[in-house]
Design a protein around this motif. Structure first.
Motif, PDB file in Angstrom:
ATOM      1  N   SER A   1      21.220 -18.413 -31.022  1.00  0.00           N
ATOM      2  CA  SER A   1      20.333 -19.464 -31.546  1.00  0.00           C
ATOM      3  C   SER A   1      20.483 -20.798 -30.821  1.00  0.00           C
ATOM      4  N   LYS A   2      21.400 -20.900 -29.889  1.00  0.00           N
ATOM      5  CA  LYS A   2      21.638 -22.180 -29.226  1.00  0.00           C
ATOM      6  C   LYS A   2      20.516 -22.493 -28.228  1.00  0.00           C
ATOM      7  N   PRO A   3      19.898 -23.680 -28.302  1.00  0.00           N
ATOM      8  CA  PRO A   3      18.893 -24.062 -27.298  1.00  0.00           C
ATOM      9  C   PRO A   3      19.565 -24.350 -25.962  1.00  0.00           C
ATOM     10  N   LEU A   4      19.073 -23.747 -24.903  1.00  0.00           N
ATOM     11  CA  LEU A   4      19.683 -23.873 -23.584  1.00  0.00           C
ATOM     12  C   LEU A   4      18.873 -24.820 -22.714  1.00  0.00           C
ATOM     13  N   ILE A   5      19.577 -25.700 -22.002  1.00  0.00           N
ATOM     14  CA  ILE A   5      18.929 -26.686 -21.132  1.00  0.00           C
ATOM     15  C   ILE A   5      19.488 -26.556 -19.726  1.00  0.00           C
ATOM     16  N   TRP A   6      18.594 -26.582 -18.745  1.00  0.00           N
ATOM     17  CA  TRP A   6      18.969 -26.450 -17.333  1.00  0.00           C
ATOM     18  C   TRP A   6      18.484 -27.685 -16.581  1.00  0.00           C
TER      19      TRP A   6
ATOM     20  N   GLN B   1      13.050 -18.739 -22.452  1.00  0.00           N
ATOM     21  CA  GLN B   1      14.218 -18.799 -23.328  1.00  0.00           C
ATOM     22  C   GLN B   1      15.029 -20.080 -23.127  1.00  0.00           C
ATOM     23  N   LEU B   2      14.628 -20.888 -22.164  1.00  0.00           N
ATOM     24  CA  LEU B   2      15.252 -22.197 -21.968  1.00  0.00           C
ATOM     25  C   LEU B   2      14.426 -23.236 -22.711  1.00  0.00           C
ATOM     26  N   SER B   3      15.084 -24.013 -23.552  1.00  0.00           N
ATOM     27  CA  SER B   3      14.327 -24.984 -24.338  1.00  0.00           C
ATOM     28  C   SER B   3      13.746 -26.073 -23.455  1.00  0.00           C
TER      29      SER B   3
ATOM     30  N   LYS C   1      23.457 -34.263 -27.174  1.00  0.00           N
ATOM     31  CA  LYS C   1      23.191 -32.931 -26.647  1.00  0.00           C
ATOM     32  C   LYS C   1      23.720 -32.823 -25.222  1.00  0.00           C
ATOM     33  N   MET C   2      24.455 -31.756 -24.934  1.00  0.00           N
ATOM     34  CA  MET C   2      25.019 -31.550 -23.609  1.00  0.00           C
ATOM     35  C   MET C   2      24.205 -30.492 -22.858  1.00  0.00           C
ATOM     36  N   ILE C   3      24.385 -30.452 -21.535  1.00  0.00           N
ATOM     37  CA  ILE C   3      23.615 -29.557 -20.686  1.00  0.00           C
ATOM     38  C   ILE C   3      24.376 -28.243 -20.494  1.00  0.00           C
ATOM     39  N   ASP C   4      23.640 -27.147 -20.561  1.00  0.00           N
ATOM     40  CA  ASP C   4      24.249 -25.816 -20.439  1.00  0.00           C
ATOM     41  C   ASP C   4      24.357 -25.356 -18.997  1.00  0.00           C
ATOM     42  N   LEU C   5      23.424 -25.784 -18.150  1.00  0.00           N
ATOM     43  CA  LEU C   5      23.454 -25.355 -16.750  1.00  0.00           C
ATOM     44  C   LEU C   5      22.981 -26.473 -15.835  1.00  0.00           C
ATOM     45  N   PHE C   6      23.793 -26.793 -14.847  1.00  0.00           N
ATOM     46  CA  PHE C   6      23.402 -27.634 -13.724  1.00  0.00           C
ATOM     47  C   PHE C   6      23.406 -26.779 -12.467  1.00  0.00           C
TER      48      PHE C   6
ATOM     49  N   PHE D   1       4.532 -25.585 -10.600  1.00  0.00           N
ATOM     50  CA  PHE D   1       4.723 -25.378 -12.030  1.00  0.00           C
ATOM     51  C   PHE D   1       3.387 -25.324 -12.763  1.00  0.00           C
ATOM     52  N   ALA D   2       2.442 -26.125 -12.298  1.00  0.00           N
ATOM     53  CA  ALA D   2       1.112 -26.095 -12.915  1.00  0.00           C
ATOM     54  C   ALA D   2       0.462 -24.735 -12.701  1.00  0.00           C
ATOM     55  N   ALA D   3       0.627 -24.167 -11.501  1.00  0.00           N
ATOM     56  CA  ALA D   3       0.044 -22.858 -11.209  1.00  0.00           C
ATOM     57  C   ALA D   3       0.664 -21.767 -12.078  1.00  0.00           C
ATOM     58  N   ARG D   4       1.931 -21.906 -12.410  1.00  0.00           N
ATOM     59  CA  ARG D   4       2.616 -20.912 -13.248  1.00  0.00           C
ATOM     60  C   ARG D   4       2.442 -21.188 -14.734  1.00  0.00           C
ATOM     61  N   GLY D   5       1.885 -22.335 -15.056  1.00  0.00           N
ATOM     62  CA  GLY D   5       1.676 -22.672 -16.452  1.00  0.00           C
ATOM     63  C   GLY D   5       2.954 -22.983 -17.212  1.00  0.00           C
ATOM     64  N   LEU D   6       3.964 -23.501 -16.516  1.00  0.00           N
ATOM     65  CA  LEU D   6       5.244 -23.825 -17.149  1.00  0.00           C
ATOM     66  C   LEU D   6       5.122 -25.142 -17.912  1.00  0.00           C
ATOM     67  N   LYS D   7       5.378 -25.082 -19.198  1.00  0.00           N
ATOM     68  CA  LYS D   7       5.250 -26.265 -20.052  1.00  0.00           C
ATOM     69  C   LYS D   7       6.602 -26.908 -20.379  1.00  0.00           C
ATOM     70  N   ASN D   8       7.691 -26.203 -20.092  1.00  0.00           N
ATOM     71  CA  ASN D   8       9.004 -26.715 -20.496  1.00  0.00           C
ATOM     72  C   ASN D   8       9.780 -27.314 -19.323  1.00  0.00           C
ATOM     73  N   VAL D   9       9.053 -27.692 -18.248  1.00  0.00           N
ATOM     74  CA  VAL D   9       9.690 -28.269 -17.065  1.00  0.00           C
ATOM     75  C   VAL D   9       9.266 -29.728 -16.929  1.00  0.00           C
ATOM     76  N   THR D  10      10.262 -30.586 -16.744  1.00  0.00           N
ATOM     77  CA  THR D  10       9.993 -32.007 -16.492  1.00  0.00           C
ATOM     78  C   THR D  10      10.470 -32.347 -15.095  1.00  0.00           C
ATOM     79  N   VAL D  11       9.561 -32.889 -14.272  1.00  0.00           N
ATOM     80  CA  VAL D  11       9.874 -33.265 -12.895  1.00  0.00           C
ATOM     81  C   VAL D  11      10.160 -34.752 -12.856  1.00  0.00           C
ATOM     82  N   LEU D  12      11.345 -35.120 -12.357  1.00  0.00           N
ATOM     83  CA  LEU D  12      11.771 -36.517 -12.350  1.00  0.00           C
ATOM     84  C   LEU D  12      12.109 -36.969 -10.946  1.00  0.00           C
ATOM     85  N   CYS D  13      11.509 -38.064 -10.503  1.00  0.00           N
ATOM     86  CA  CYS D  13      11.868 -38.678  -9.230  1.00  0.00           C
ATOM     87  C   CYS D  13      12.927 -39.744  -9.516  1.00  0.00           C
ATOM     88  N   GLN D  14      14.189 -39.345  -9.359  1.00  0.00           N
ATOM     89  CA  GLN D  14      15.298 -40.238  -9.710  1.00  0.00           C
ATOM     90  C   GLN D  14      16.440 -40.077  -8.712  1.00  0.00           C
TER      91      GLN D  14
END
Length: 838
Positions: free
Chosen positions: A122-127, A149-151, A197-202, A170-183
């Protein structure tokens, strides 16, 4: 220059009309009187290449990477934009062969995510993919782990041209759970991340080497990584040099191919610096210092010109050093009796273990210190800050853990070195060891299968669930048999050859991770088409880093027949050649399918006997010490055991093989010779761990029988020195005592103190035999009433008297008489038991 760069980059946008005009101009120039002008020739070639896709892509890549001037830039972001603006659309195409290891890294990370999902459904996973550029990693990961399955997924990069490609992808694949950051990666922030909240995968794919403030980047990642379950995956180039003996970096798993030569280090640093890629070893060193190592693979990319252009790259999977390692400490220090932190055979072994003690301390003081240490650890900011220094050379310890025993327990709070990769294993089967010059002598395993008959062992030993057994690792078949048939509380498997430990560790990991059908292909049939995939995607979470590195380099062993690999494979290949030369292949198969002992014996006498018991074969091979050692693992001392009793190699072969065919059916009850004749097992004739009921018995209650194993990579005497008094009930030392040099009968037995204080261990200057050291330690570790079991090529082994001099009562359990078989293998002349009397 810039206009030429624009022209080169615009080739991909050329219209058909432009293509026709350019081709016509090129042909006109080639027919002109100025064709020999170098400038016009180059321009003509460029015009022709303009419309050759195969040539256009590498040309654009070469121009932008090695020729295009960057000019003055204000910061790193502007430099990256200028560098990638004309090659962003071809970035992925041009990096497929250069950036090796990315898929491996993603598979290993996906395997870790699957384990997280299994244990915490049940744990939400973040990458977070740092320096992910075009988003190739995220798209590729979809093949190994369901992205839905990645939140949430964050992609961080400082280059807008590459991020534009990622957004379109990502738009072509229809991925809604991806955030692109220029940082900037050294100070990234994650929008919508809940507080606390901590990160599960870097992941960092060939990006750490391109980030100037890499210390800050890694520190930032560490601050966000979940300390208990978080995983960090890295793949990058490297140029590590030779590790000084005893340094902590040698503890990082998989050191076999870590070192780069001086020329390689210099060349690749200079070459990649042209692209502003910095390969200074400090980047990798800080990574492995800051984080705990779970897996590490050091590889070479045979780029463009195989075996000549070999670019060093590494794949690394790590975790937070704040992860709880109490279970590993308990397994290594208490359950495995690993009291000798720096054994004589590996003097460079310097673990940052939390516990340490002198040789004389008893088990009571050890347990007391562990309890007190657990309390201290629970209040510490980092479990890895509790380390053991290696003696007076490192200074004084900061705090004493107590005055029990000799008062040598120490809690040292510095320097804050990372623990070994073994401390972060998912299962604590494998005890820590360091790759050394000695271990590097063993490039592969000697035994791919075990010769001794475990059914006879079980019959004589009567193992109980409360017992503790020590045995030689070999291929692990018999140790697994003991675990299934008797379920002892502890099974210590000992071998100086690390490859034998890698083999048993692989079997344990496969039992934990694979289905029976997948397991059977590997060790029943001995071949499979997808071992590399199974290794990365399913088996890897259960392997130590050292074992993973070894099998990653040896995935080819299952391409044809695993049992034809290793030194023991030489004997099987020789048998196969002999059968082919003498036309006996069908007879070998028929013998393994015979339904009665009479039919089996008839085939043996009629066809196979004259092939295997052949004077030429015996004289050339079975009487050849080099072949006996390299193919059968029989050293000259063991060869002399039966020769000194007046038995020739030919007669020994006759006494071994002739009785077997009348003892047990190869079809259903003698898997040892079934494997030798066919190169594989059958479901009816195979070791107990390969039978479905045996496999299920291990897998069904994996927490008990599998966790009984402790795999030691060391000599038997060093392992015994680490075990407590009376801690073993059974020790099965197979035939290895045949290997020692004979000791004169009049030589007195050494005391325990003498055996330990002799300074010349394994040396010509030694005053005490290594065999005497081992028996003396056995007389301490085996509890009264417990026993040592061994087999010998001699009917009356000379060393039986050494046991009797040190408090054992010896008895011969079995002796091989002419024409009679003592067990299914019948390879040894006798089977012995030495019972400790007091």
């Amino acid at each position: 220059m810039s206009s030429l760069a624009d022209k080169l980059s615009s080739w991909t946008q050329a219209s058909p009309a432009e293509a026709s005009t350019s081709t016509a101009l090129a042909l006109a120039w080639l027919n002109s009187p100025y064709v020999y002008s170098p400038l016009i020739a180059v321009l003509a070639l460029l015009c022709v290449l303009r419309f050759s896709k195969a040539a256009r892509t590498p040309l654009v890549f070469a121009w932008n990477c090695f020729v295009q001037p960057i000019g003055k830039v204000a910061n790193q972001g502007e430099r990256l934009d200028k560098f990638y603006q004309h090659q962003a659309t071809i970035y992925d195409v041009t990096r497929n062969h250069l950036l090796r290891g990315r898929k491996t890294m993603l598979k290993l990370c996906a395997a870790q995510l699957h384990e997280m999902r299994r244990t915490q459904p049940s744990k939400p996973l973040i990458w977070v993919d740092v320096g992910g550029g075009t988003g190739w990693n995220i798209e590729q990961m979809a093949e190994y782990f369901p992205l839905e399955q990645l939140s949430h997924i964050y992609l961080i990069d400082l280059c807008e041209p590459l991020l534009d490609v990622a957004r379109k992808r990502f738009a072509a694949r229809g991925l809604k759970n991806v955030t692109v950051l220029c940082q900037d990666a050294s100070e990234f922030t994650l929008p919508d991340l809940k507080e606390g909240k901590m990160i599960d995968l870097f992941t960092c794919s060939y990006s750490i080497s391109m980030m100037p403030p890499f210390y800050a980047v890694l520190d930032r990642i560490y601050s966000y990584l979940d300390p208990e379950t978080g995983v960090f995956g890295v793949v990058d180039f490297y140029v590590s040099g030779k590790t000084p003996p005893g340094k902590q970096s040698a503890m990082i798993g998989g050191d076999v191919r870590r070192e780069c030569g001086p020329i390689s280090r210099w060349f690749w640093r200079q070459w990649f610096s042209l692209d502003h890629v910095e390969l200074h070893p400090a980047r990798r060193d800080y990574l492995e210092y800051k984080f705990g190592t779970i897996k590490c693979f050091n590889g070479r990319n045979n780029f463009v010109i195989p075996f000549i252009v070999r670019i060093p790259f590494y794949v690394w999977i790590g975790c937070s050093r704040d992860r709880d390692t109490t279970k590993a400490v308990q397994a290594f220090e208490i359950e495995a009796g690993n009291r000798v932190i720096c054994p004589p055979s590996f003097p460079e072994l310097s673990f940052s273990h939390i516990l340490a003690q002198k040789q004389e301390e008893d088990a009571t003081a050890r347990s007391s210190a562990l309890r007190r240490l657990s309390l201290a650890q629970s209040t510490s900011t980092s479990s890895s800050s509790l380390v053991r220094r290696r003696g007076s050379d490192d200074g004084e310890s900061d705090e004493s853990l107590g005055d029990e025993g000799s008062g040598s327990w120490r809690l040292d709070l510095g320097p804050q070195l990372p623990l070994s990769s073994f401390h972060y294993q998912r299962r604590q089967w494998r005890l820590p060891f360091v790759d050394s010059k000695f271990s590097e002598m063993f490039r592969t395993w000697i035994y791919g299968f075990t010769w001794e008959d475990p059914y006879v062992d079980i019959e004589h030993m009567a193992i109980k669930p409360t017992d503790s057994v020590l045995c030689i690792t070999s291929a692990g078949d018999n140790a697994l048999h003991y675990a299934i048939a008797a379920k002892p509380e502890r099974i210590h498997c000992v071998d100086m050859n690390p490859c034998q430990g890698h083999l048993l560790e692989l079997k344990l990991a496969c039992i934990a991770a694979l289905s029976y059908e997948e397991f059977w292909k590997l060790f029943g049939d001995g071949k499979t088409d997808d071992f590399a995939e199974l290794l990365d995607r399913k088996i890897s979470p259960y392997l130590s880093s050292h074992a993973y590195q070894f099998w990653r380099l040896n995935t080819h062993c299952w391409d044809r027949n695993f049992y034809f690999r290793g030194y023991s494979g030489h004997a099987l290949r020789l048998a196969k050649v002999a059968f082919s030369l003498f036309g006996c292949n069908r007879s070998a198969e028929a013998m393994c399918n015979a339904g009665t002992l009479e039919e089996q014996a008839s085939i043996w006498k009629r066809s196979l006997r004259k092939t295997l018991i052949n004077p030429t074969l015996i004289n050339v091979f079975l009487s050849n010490p080099a072949f006996l050692w390299n193919a059968l693992g029989v050293p000259i001392n063991q060869f002399n055991c039966f020769r000194n009793e007046g038995v020739s190699a030919g007669q020994y072969a006759v006494d071994t093989l002739d009785p077997v065919v009348n003892h047990s059916l190869l079809k259903s009850d003698n898997y040892h010779y079934h494997l030798c004749l066919t190169g594989r097992y059958s479901h009816d004739s195979c070791p107990l761990y390969l039978k479905k009921e045996g496999f299920e018995a291990l897998k069904r209650n994996a927490a008990k029988p599998l966790d009984a194993f402790r795999l030691h990579t060391d000599s038997i005497v060093n392992v015994l020195r680490g075990l407590g008094d009376d801690s073993l009930t059974h020790a099965v030392v197979m035939d290895h005592m045949d290997w020692f040099d004979p000791i004169p009968p009049q030589m007195p037995a050494p005391t325990l103190k003498q055996a330990r204080e002799d300074p010349a261990v394994n040396s010509a200057r030694a005053t005490i035999s290594d065999l005497d050291r081992e028996i003396r330690e056995l007389s301490r570790v085996v509890r009264p009433g417990g026993a040592v079991y061994w087999r010998s090529a001699a009917k009356e082994p000379w060393y039986r008297q050494r046991f009797e001099k040190m408090g054992f009562k010896t008895e011969r359990l079995q002796v091989r008489e002419s024409g009679k078989s003592i067990d299914r293998v019948n390879m040894y002349a006798s089977h012995w038991k030495a019972t400790r009397m007091s």
